[in-house]
Design a protein around this motif. Structure first.
Motif, PDB file in Angstrom:
ATOM      1  N   ARG A   1      97.976 -95.982  16.550  1.00 48.74           N
ATOM      2  CA  ARG A   1      98.805 -96.219  15.372  1.00 48.74           C
ATOM      3  C   ARG A   1      97.928 -96.506  14.146  1.00 48.74           C
ATOM      4  N   THR A   2      96.792 -97.193  14.365  1.00 50.77           N
ATOM      5  CA  THR A   2      95.902 -97.489  13.233  1.00 50.77           C
ATOM      6  C   THR A   2      95.249 -96.206  12.731  1.00 50.77           C
ATOM      7  N   LEU A   3      94.885 -95.326  13.667  1.00 51.73           N
ATOM      8  CA  LEU A   3      94.160 -94.112  13.273  1.00 51.73           C
ATOM      9  C   LEU A   3      95.081 -93.032  12.724  1.00 51.73           C
ATOM     10  N   GLU A   4      96.363 -93.148  13.091  1.00 55.62           N
ATOM     11  CA  GLU A   4      97.304 -92.074  12.748  1.00 55.62           C
ATOM     12  C   GLU A   4      97.287 -91.684  11.270  1.00 55.62           C
ATOM     13  N   PRO A   5      97.401 -92.660  10.334  1.00 60.08           N
ATOM     14  CA  PRO A   5      97.411 -92.267   8.917  1.00 60.08           C
ATOM     15  C   PRO A   5      96.143 -91.526   8.515  1.00 60.08           C
ATOM     16  N   PHE A   6      95.015 -91.960   9.123  1.00 60.86           N
ATOM     17  CA  PHE A   6      93.754 -91.301   8.780  1.00 60.86           C
ATOM     18  C   PHE A   6      93.764 -89.843   9.241  1.00 60.86           C
ATOM     19  N   GLY A   7      94.417 -89.623  10.379  1.00 58.29           N
ATOM     20  CA  GLY A   7      94.530 -88.257  10.901  1.00 58.29           C
ATOM     21  C   GLY A   7      95.239 -87.369   9.904  1.00 58.29           C
ATOM     22  N   PHE A   8      96.287 -87.918   9.287  1.00 51.67           N
ATOM     23  CA  PHE A   8      97.044 -87.111   8.328  1.00 51.67           C
ATOM     24  C   PHE A   8      96.250 -86.865   7.049  1.00 51.67           C
ATOM     25  N   ILE A   9      95.516 -87.865   6.648  1.00 50.57           N
ATOM     26  CA  ILE A   9      94.764 -87.728   5.394  1.00 50.57           C
ATOM     27  C   ILE A   9      93.521 -86.858   5.597  1.00 50.57           C
ATOM     28  N   ALA A  10      93.026 -86.837   6.850  1.00 53.10           N
ATOM     29  CA  ALA A  10      91.734 -86.203   7.112  1.00 53.10           C
ATOM     30  C   ALA A  10      91.588 -84.781   6.566  1.00 53.10           C
ATOM     31  N   PRO A  11      92.549 -83.864   6.807  1.00 55.94           N
ATOM     32  CA  PRO A  11      92.314 -82.490   6.330  1.00 55.94           C
ATOM     33  C   PRO A  11      92.096 -82.444   4.817  1.00 55.94           C
ATOM     34  N   THR A  12      92.962 -83.140   4.066  1.00 57.27           N
ATOM     35  CA  THR A  12      92.818 -83.132   2.602  1.00 57.27           C
ATOM     36  C   THR A  12      91.512 -83.801   2.191  1.00 57.27           C
ATOM     37  N   ALA A  13      91.261 -84.960   2.795  1.00 60.27           N
ATOM     38  CA  ALA A  13      90.063 -85.711   2.418  1.00 60.27           C
ATOM     39  C   ALA A  13      88.814 -84.878   2.685  1.00 60.27           C
ATOM     40  N   LEU A  14      88.822 -84.202   3.823  1.00 66.07           N
ATOM     41  CA  LEU A  14      87.654 -83.412   4.202  1.00 66.07           C
ATOM     42  C   LEU A  14      87.439 -82.251   3.230  1.00 66.07           C
ATOM     43  N   LEU A  15      88.539 -81.565   2.895  1.00 69.73           N
ATOM     44  CA  LEU A  15      88.427 -80.448   1.963  1.00 69.73           C
ATOM     45  C   LEU A  15      87.962 -80.934   0.589  1.00 69.73           C
ATOM     46  N   MET A  16      88.529 -82.069   0.153  1.00 72.27           N
ATOM     47  CA  MET A  16      88.120 -82.626  -1.142  1.00 72.27           C
ATOM     48  C   MET A  16      86.632 -82.956  -1.119  1.00 72.27           C
ATOM     49  N   LEU A  17      86.207 -83.518   0.018  1.00 69.04           N
ATOM     50  CA  LEU A  17      84.807 -83.911   0.136  1.00 69.04           C
ATOM     51  C   LEU A  17      83.895 -82.694   0.049  1.00 69.04           C
ATOM     52  N   VAL A  18      84.242 -81.658   0.841  1.00 72.27           N
ATOM     53  CA  VAL A  18      83.374 -80.491   0.914  1.00 72.27           C
ATOM     54  C   VAL A  18      83.451 -79.657  -0.364  1.00 72.27           C
ATOM     55  N   LEU A  19      84.641 -79.499  -0.901  1.00 73.21           N
ATOM     56  CA  LEU A  19      84.803 -78.579  -2.024  1.00 73.21           C
ATOM     57  C   LEU A  19      84.644 -79.237  -3.390  1.00 73.21           C
ATOM     58  N   MET A  20      84.815 -80.562  -3.474  1.00 69.50           N
ATOM     59  CA  MET A  20      84.710 -81.202  -4.787  1.00 69.50           C
ATOM     60  C   MET A  20      83.617 -82.258  -4.875  1.00 69.50           C
ATOM     61  N   ILE A  21      83.713 -83.250  -3.998  1.00 70.69           N
ATOM     62  CA  ILE A  21      82.791 -84.383  -4.137  1.00 70.69           C
ATOM     63  C   ILE A  21      81.341 -83.944  -3.950  1.00 70.69           C
ATOM     64  N   VAL A  22      81.086 -83.188  -2.876  1.00 69.66           N
ATOM     65  CA  VAL A  22      79.700 -82.806  -2.589  1.00 69.66           C
ATOM     66  C   VAL A  22      79.096 -81.985  -3.731  1.00 69.66           C
ATOM     67  N   PRO A  23      79.768 -80.897  -4.192  1.00 70.55           N
ATOM     68  CA  PRO A  23      79.170 -80.143  -5.301  1.00 70.55           C
ATOM     69  C   PRO A  23      78.959 -80.997  -6.554  1.00 70.55           C
ATOM     70  N   ILE A  24      79.929 -81.840  -6.882  1.00 70.74           N
ATOM     71  CA  ILE A  24      79.796 -82.635  -8.112  1.00 70.74           C
ATOM     72  C   ILE A  24      78.621 -83.593  -7.992  1.00 70.74           C
ATOM     73  N   VAL A  25      78.526 -84.245  -6.828  1.00 70.99           N
ATOM     74  CA  VAL A  25      77.413 -85.181  -6.640  1.00 70.99           C
ATOM     75  C   VAL A  25      76.079 -84.433  -6.689  1.00 70.99           C
ATOM     76  N   LEU A  26      76.043 -83.233  -6.079  1.00 73.48           N
ATOM     77  CA  LEU A  26      74.804 -82.443  -6.101  1.00 73.48           C
ATOM     78  C   LEU A  26      74.395 -82.111  -7.530  1.00 73.48           C
ATOM     79  N   VAL A  27      75.385 -81.655  -8.328  1.00 75.23           N
ATOM     80  CA  VAL A  27      75.069 -81.258  -9.709  1.00 75.23           C
ATOM     81  C   VAL A  27      74.596 -82.468 -10.502  1.00 75.23           C
ATOM     82  N   ILE A  28      75.249 -83.604 -10.291  1.00 74.54           N
ATOM     83  CA  ILE A  28      74.802 -84.817 -10.995  1.00 74.54           C
ATOM     84  C   ILE A  28      73.374 -85.158 -10.567  1.00 74.54           C
ATOM     85  N   GLY A  29      73.105 -85.009  -9.282  1.00 78.83           N
ATOM     86  CA  GLY A  29      71.753 -85.256  -8.783  1.00 78.83           C
ATOM     87  C   GLY A  29      70.744 -84.319  -9.435  1.00 78.83           C
ATOM     88  N   TYR A  30      71.103 -83.012  -9.507  1.00 77.62           N
ATOM     89  CA  TYR A  30      70.208 -82.018 -10.108  1.00 77.62           C
ATOM     90  C   TYR A  30      69.848 -82.386 -11.544  1.00 77.62           C
TER      91      TYR A  30
END
Lengths: 431, 318
Positions: free
Chosen positions: B38-67
């Motif tokens: 029950r504790t993990l359940e909400p995370f399961g639902f958020i995971a697909p969106t969170a993962l896509l946001m991480l891979v497609l938005m957060i990572v590139p933005i952080v990389l560019v800021i780093g560059y």
């Protein structure tokens, strides 16, 4: 809570978990690298990234690759073809990531950057390893004394003249020196009815007009924009060419809209019969003929300075070839380069590309069949291929820097000396 | 949930007091599992969106800021941290200042014109004098510019505005619309206005059609004339749409690249140089990926200011 509600919660939980799992797999799949290189049964598969296949007749390039595969059992060639711009982006990405294709199509303008980055292999070393005799190669593009690119076929840029317009303007033969050219250009511009003597594309998006239409005047008189590999645009030869073009501009001999004009606009205007003369790639002969079969035009060498009788440099662009430093099969990759540069294959490729061969022994078919190409081949053999931008760092940016200052000059914002001085400074900063 | 009919005559069931029932020791493991689930359940639902946001938005933005804080990345195998050197280089570049000025003119003029033209056409189409059939026809005609991709628009207008083009023929002029330093910025702004107004028009038309007719009736009864009805009924009713659209359009237009690149390439000289073309040239013409990242980070900061106002406005509406 009812039994059904319990069941539904469980289903939802399973759904949520599986959605997360699917997303994980999907993203993991994106980053998983595919292992290319050797195929089944010990065969070597070479990746060959280039922009040539789409520009050749359907299937023609693949046929050449099939011939290569038949001659070299155990080596397969996988063609990665795309338009010029996307090939360029793909190569730059590949160079950064170390995943460049084994054999790559190169433009002379990229060589310096790739070589300094260590992305493309030293071909001099590969030639030595396989005891290759390079005497038949028309040219090699070198960085610090080592060859990194070999031009496979060359597209030269002679002068095209519209016979009818010139005749109407009372010009009997294509101009051979700068005075004749200026007279002819002014005469054609004087015809009125939206005609212009010469056309000069200076778009900043694709600034190759600086190379093909401006610097070509310098090279045609045996001049240079470099001195010992360093920029030298303030010398007499460049100054004289820039002053000459500025003169044509002020006299109104150049077609309007130059500042945003690109190469295709230039060809279009000439094809439509609105321009007397242009400097353009030989590759466009067929396009012009197909689009306007009634247009009568000739080809001649670019006019040189009055009284010049030395050997003329002819601007050219080439389809170059190189091998990736990261390739696991450099020996096989070299075999493919060797095959493309061989007398017979090079003649075939030149014939289908309507270009001049990179192998001095090869003679393409069209030279015998077509008068215009025969003339062009004569011009090519009488002069020498000249393109000083080839092999320079950030070549396109150098053209753009020149272009920006040149536009200010033509717009009346500065003198020729100021323009060249500023360009020289901007270029030095890039070197 | 199963809804059971409630018999209103029946006495209410006593609600059970929440007493903790002792759990048999044998099933304690399964209870812990279900509680963990029950504790993990909400995370399961958020995971697909969170993962896509991480891979497609957060990572590139952080990389560019780093560059943006290293010396030339990508071309340089071992880039080093250089602090704010890149920011100093970009901010002191004269062309960058020109690009900011041009981007401001281009964006502000485009957005104002989009709004005014979009609103005018939407009002015309919404008029009761226009029949439904002709409204449909005009809707299609007016929205056409928006259906073309930037490449098509650029080719079309390059041909129309060429010195030998249709526009000069109709005006009997020989102006170099895109090639003259005096006209080029105006010309590309005009093309962008032409390409972008339908989006405003369609959204505002939808808004206009949603305004209740009784508001207008009430205003008429109160003696309001057409102009007063427009300023006191139409505009206040459209206000939320206008504000959202304007903020969105400011963000989009300030990032317009394809249209400018394909029509003028930032020229002649640098009169149409925008932040987007400036950044592109740094990356793909000079291969200065660190400087390009720096410029991109600066644009990101500017956009974030606009995005902040947009989000705040949306929150205020909710």
């Amino acid at each position: 809570m009812s039994k059904e509600a319990h069941g539904r919660r469980r289903t939802l939980r399973v759904l949520g978990a599986s959605a997360a799992a699917v997303a994980l797999f999907a993203t993991a799949g994106c980053s998983a690298s595919s292992d290319s290189g050797s195929g089944d049964g010990g065969d070597v598969t070479l990746e060959f990234a280039q922009w040539w296949e789409p520009e050749l007749p359907d299937g023609a390039f693949r046929e050449l690759m099939d011939e290569f595969e038949a001659e070299n059992p155990g080596i397969k060639v996988e063609l990665l073809s795309g338009p010029y711009a996307s090939t360029k982006e793909q190569l730059f990405a590949g160079a950064a990531a170390g995943t460049m294709s084994d054999v790559v199509g190169l433009d002379g303008a990229w060589v310096s950057d790739f070589a300094n980055q260590g992305a493309i292999a030293d071909l001099t070393a590969l030639m030595a390893e396989s005891d290759y005799d390079d005497s038949e190669l028309a040219s090699q593009i070198q960085v610090d004394g080592a060859t990194y690119m070999i031009p496979v076929v060359n597209f030269v840029y002679p002068m095209f003249t519209n016979d009818d317009l010139l005749a109407q303007a009372g010009v009997a033969a294509p101009p051979a020196d700068r005075s004749e050219f200026a007279a002819a250009a002014n005469a054609v511009a004087g015809l009125g009815d939206n005609t212009s003597g010469w056309i000069l594309p200076l778009s900043l998006e694709a600034p190759n007009g600086i190379q093909n239409d401006v610097m070509s005047w310098v090279w045609a008189t045996g001049g240079s924009m470099l001195d010992g590999g360093q920029p030298d645009v303030t010398n007499d030869e460049v100054t004289s060419a820039v002053e000459y073009i500025k003169g044509l501009w002020d006299e109104g001999a150049i077609a309007p809209g130059a500042f945003t004009m690109k190469e295709q606009d230039k060809v279009e205007e000439f094809t439509n019969g609105r321009v007397g003369m242009m400097i353009d790639s030989l590759a466009h002969i067929n396009l012009i003929r197909e689009t306007n079969p009634d247009l009568k035009f000739s080809i001649s060498a670019l006019p040189a300075e009055d009284g010049f009788d030395g050997e003329r440099g002819i601007p050219y662009a080439s389809w170059g070839i190189g091998v990736a430093e990261s390739s696991e099969h450099p020996a096989e990759a070299w075999k493919l380069v060797d095959f493309l540069m061989s007398e017979e294959t090079n003649a075939k490729l030149s014939s289908i590309a309507n270009a001049f061969p990179g192998n001095t022994e090869s003679v393409p078919d069209f030279v015998a069949e077509d008068e215009l190409f025969a003339t062009a081949f004569e011009i090519y053999q009488n002069g020498y291929p000249a393109n000083e931008f080839t092999g320079l760092p950030v070549a396109e940016q150098l053209m753009r820097l020149f272009d920006e200052q040149f536009q200010v000059l033509l717009d009346g914002g500065q003198s020729v000396d100021e323009m060249l001085q500023k360009t020289q400074e901007a270029w030095l900063a890039e070197f | 949930m199963i809804i059971t009919p409630i018999d209103s005559t029946a006495p209410p069931e006593p609600t059970p007091t929440p007493t903790r029932t002792p759990t048999p020791p044998a099933s304690s493991a399964s209870v812990r599992r279900s509680r963990l689930g029950r504790t993990l359940e909400p995370f399961g639902f958020i995971a697909p969106t969170a993962l896509l946001m991480l891979v497609l938005m957060i990572v590139p933005i952080v990389l560019v800021i780093g560059y943006s804080f290293t010396d030339n990345v990508i071309l340089n195998k071992n880039p080093e941290f250089v602090g704010i050197e890149n920011f100093v280089t970009v901010l002191t570049d004269g062309v960058f200042a020109t690009a900011i000025g041009n981007t401001l003119v281009f964006t502000v003029v485009s957005v104002i014109a989009h709004l005014l033209i979009g609103l005018a056409f939407a009002m015309l189409l919404n008029s009761p004098l226009v029949s439904n059939a002709s409204r449909a026809v005009f809707r299609v005609i007016y929205i056409l510019p928006w259906l073309f991709t930037a490449a098509v628009i650029a080719v079309l207008w390059r041909m129309l505005l060429s010195p030998n083009g249709v526009v000069n023929y109709l005006l009997s002029s020989d102006l170099e619309w895109l090639s003259s330093p005096a006209l080029a910025l105006g010309a590309v702004t005009f093309i962008n206005i032409w390409a972008g107004y339908p989006f405003f028009m369609v959204s505002l038309l939808a808004g206009l059609q949603g305004i209740p007719a009784d508001l207008y009736e009430a205003a008429t009864v109160d003696g309001a004339n057409g102009v007063q009805r427009f300023f006191n009924v139409t505009l206040p009713q459209l206000r939320p749409i206008i504000i959202s659209m304007t903020l969105l359009d400011l963000i989009w237009t300030s990032q317009q690249f394809a249209l400018i690149w394909l029509t003028t390439g930032g020229g002649p000289i640098n009169v149409t140089e925008m932040l987007s073309t400036f950044t592109y040239k740094l990356a793909f013409s000079r291969y200065e990926f660190a400087l390009a990242s720096t410029s991109a980070v600066l644009i990101l900061l500017f956009s974030m200011v606009l995005a902040f106002f947009y989000v705040r406005h949306q929150r205020a509406r909710d």
